[in-house]
Design a protein around this motif. Sequence first.
Motif, PDB file in Angstrom:
ATOM      1  N   MET A   8       0.793  -1.240   0.068  1.00  0.00           N
ATOM      2  CA  MET A   8      -0.047   0.021  -0.019  1.00  0.00           C
ATOM      3  C   MET A   8       0.991   1.295  -0.024  1.00  0.00           C
ATOM      4  O   MET A   8       2.091   1.247   0.303  1.00  0.00           O
ATOM      5  CB  MET A   8      -0.897   0.021   1.185  1.00  0.00           C
ATOM      6  CG  MET A   8      -0.239   0.181   2.594  1.00  0.00           C
ATOM      7  SD  MET A   8      -1.384   0.586   3.902  1.00  0.00           S
ATOM      8  CE  MET A   8      -1.491   2.310   3.772  1.00  0.00           C
ATOM      9  N   GLN A   9       0.118   2.431  -0.432  1.00  0.00           N
ATOM     10  CA  GLN A   9       0.748   3.501  -0.510  1.00  0.00           C
ATOM     11  C   GLN A   9       0.267   4.523   0.484  1.00  0.00           C
ATOM     12  O   GLN A   9      -1.018   4.421   0.845  1.00  0.00           O
ATOM     13  CB  GLN A   9       1.003   4.173  -1.819  1.00  0.00           C
ATOM     14  CG  GLN A   9       1.901   3.374  -2.611  1.00  0.00           C
ATOM     15  CD  GLN A   9       1.905   4.062  -4.146  1.00  0.00           C
ATOM     16  OE1 GLN A   9       1.472   5.104  -4.112  1.00  0.00           O
ATOM     17  NE2 GLN A   9       2.245   3.434  -4.979  1.00  0.00           N
ATOM     18  N   SER A  10       0.902   5.680   1.094  1.00  0.00           N
ATOM     19  CA  SER A  10       0.059   6.794   1.865  1.00  0.00           C
ATOM     20  C   SER A  10      -1.019   7.026   1.187  1.00  0.00           C
ATOM     21  O   SER A  10      -1.007   7.332  -0.039  1.00  0.00           O
ATOM     22  CB  SER A  10       1.110   7.653   2.197  1.00  0.00           C
ATOM     23  OG  SER A  10       0.440   8.927   2.811  1.00  0.00           O
ATOM     24  N   GLY A  11      -2.212   7.332   1.746  1.00  0.00           N
ATOM     25  CA  GLY A  11      -3.552   7.703   1.219  1.00  0.00           C
ATOM     26  C   GLY A  11      -4.218   6.699   0.485  1.00  0.00           C
ATOM     27  O   GLY A  11      -5.346   6.937   0.581  1.00  0.00           O
TER      28      GLY A  11
ATOM     29  N   VAL B  35      -1.871   0.250   9.150  1.00  0.00           N
ATOM     30  CA  VAL B  35      -2.044   1.138   7.862  1.00  0.00           C
ATOM     31  C   VAL B  35      -2.289   2.896   8.154  1.00  0.00           C
ATOM     32  O   VAL B  35      -1.725   3.495   7.296  1.00  0.00           O
ATOM     33  CB  VAL B  35      -3.481   0.782   7.413  1.00  0.00           C
ATOM     34  CG1 VAL B  35      -4.065   1.922   6.510  1.00  0.00           C
ATOM     35  CG2 VAL B  35      -3.538  -0.437   6.817  1.00  0.00           C
ATOM     36  N   ILE B  36      -2.957   3.096   9.404  1.00  0.00           N
ATOM     37  CA  ILE B  36      -2.757   4.592   9.900  1.00  0.00           C
ATOM     38  C   ILE B  36      -1.250   4.991   9.831  1.00  0.00           C
ATOM     39  O   ILE B  36      -1.006   6.131   9.452  1.00  0.00           O
ATOM     40  CB  ILE B  36      -3.304   4.628  11.221  1.00  0.00           C
ATOM     41  CG1 ILE B  36      -4.828   4.407  10.885  1.00  0.00           C
ATOM     42  CG2 ILE B  36      -3.178   6.049  11.649  1.00  0.00           C
ATOM     43  CD1 ILE B  36      -5.828   4.145  12.066  1.00  0.00           C
ATOM     44  N   ALA B  37      -0.425   4.367  10.450  1.00  0.00           N
ATOM     45  CA  ALA B  37       0.834   4.668  10.830  1.00  0.00           C
ATOM     46  C   ALA B  37       1.563   4.734   9.376  1.00  0.00           C
ATOM     47  O   ALA B  37       2.772   5.820   9.257  1.00  0.00           O
ATOM     48  CB  ALA B  37       1.724   3.621  11.620  1.00  0.00           C
TER      49      ALA B  37
ATOM     50  N   TYR C 256     -10.970   3.943  11.300  1.00  0.00           N
ATOM     51  CA  TYR C 256     -10.029   3.911  12.149  1.00  0.00           C
ATOM     52  C   TYR C 256      -9.335   5.154  12.051  1.00  0.00           C
ATOM     53  O   TYR C 256      -8.724   5.286  10.674  1.00  0.00           O
ATOM     54  CB  TYR C 256      -9.311   2.849  12.100  1.00  0.00           C
ATOM     55  CG  TYR C 256      -9.707   1.403  12.733  1.00  0.00           C
ATOM     56  CD1 TYR C 256     -10.432   1.357  13.954  1.00  0.00           C
ATOM     57  CD2 TYR C 256     -10.164   0.653  11.783  1.00  0.00           C
ATOM     58  CE1 TYR C 256     -11.012   0.244  14.243  1.00  0.00           C
ATOM     59  CE2 TYR C 256     -10.668  -0.652  11.891  1.00  0.00           C
ATOM     60  CZ  TYR C 256     -11.218  -0.836  13.115  1.00  0.00           C
ATOM     61  OH  TYR C 256     -12.096  -1.920  13.129  1.00  0.00           O
ATOM     62  N   ASP C 257      -8.768   6.071  12.803  1.00  0.00           N
ATOM     63  CA  ASP C 257      -7.848   7.207  12.730  1.00  0.00           C
ATOM     64  C   ASP C 257      -6.881   7.362  13.737  1.00  0.00           C
ATOM     65  O   ASP C 257      -7.024   6.658  14.842  1.00  0.00           O
ATOM     66  CB  ASP C 257      -8.641   8.484  12.215  1.00  0.00           C
ATOM     67  CG  ASP C 257      -9.545   8.821  13.352  1.00  0.00           C
ATOM     68  OD1 ASP C 257      -9.269   8.559  14.534  1.00  0.00           O
ATOM     69  OD2 ASP C 257     -10.759   9.259  13.300  1.00  0.00           O
TER      70      ASP C 257
END
Length: 157
Positions: free
Chosen positions: A71-74, A88-90, A103-104
């Motif tokens: 995955m990539q940021s965003g 994923v959030i990190a 989730y955030d």
Amino acid sequence: MTTPESFRIWVDADACPNAVKEIVFRAAERRKITTTLVANQFIRVPKSKFINSIQVPGGFDVADNTIVAKMQSGDLVITADIPLAGEVIATGGTALNPRGTFYDRENISRHLARRNRLEELRSTGIVTGGPPPLGKVEIQTFANQLDRFLTRLSRPP
């Protein structure tokens, strides 16, 4: 910020309910978003230039680690796995639960603490079982949240 052209959806597909996958498939086709399902078993996906799947070997967190590595940021990751959501959030992504909960950075620590507490209670036998089955309300909430997210993404800044 990720542009809509480079944005991808990743699905932690081993335990993802079929109703949620169908919603994601329709959204991917409608909005022309590359979507990848990752699982340690064969996952049937519709024939589409936007939807594909990756089958990984069985093993602890192999699918999760594959998603985080690719995955990539965003990007958006659909998962009920709270530790994966934390990763994923990190990494700068967004995580959405199949029940429609995002989730955030503000809420992930609470979700992780609650998950760890429930896991502890299950290991002692005080609590047994997992969450209730996904119902129509949760499926509709997921669909609405996904649609809102994708609509925001497609708007010019």
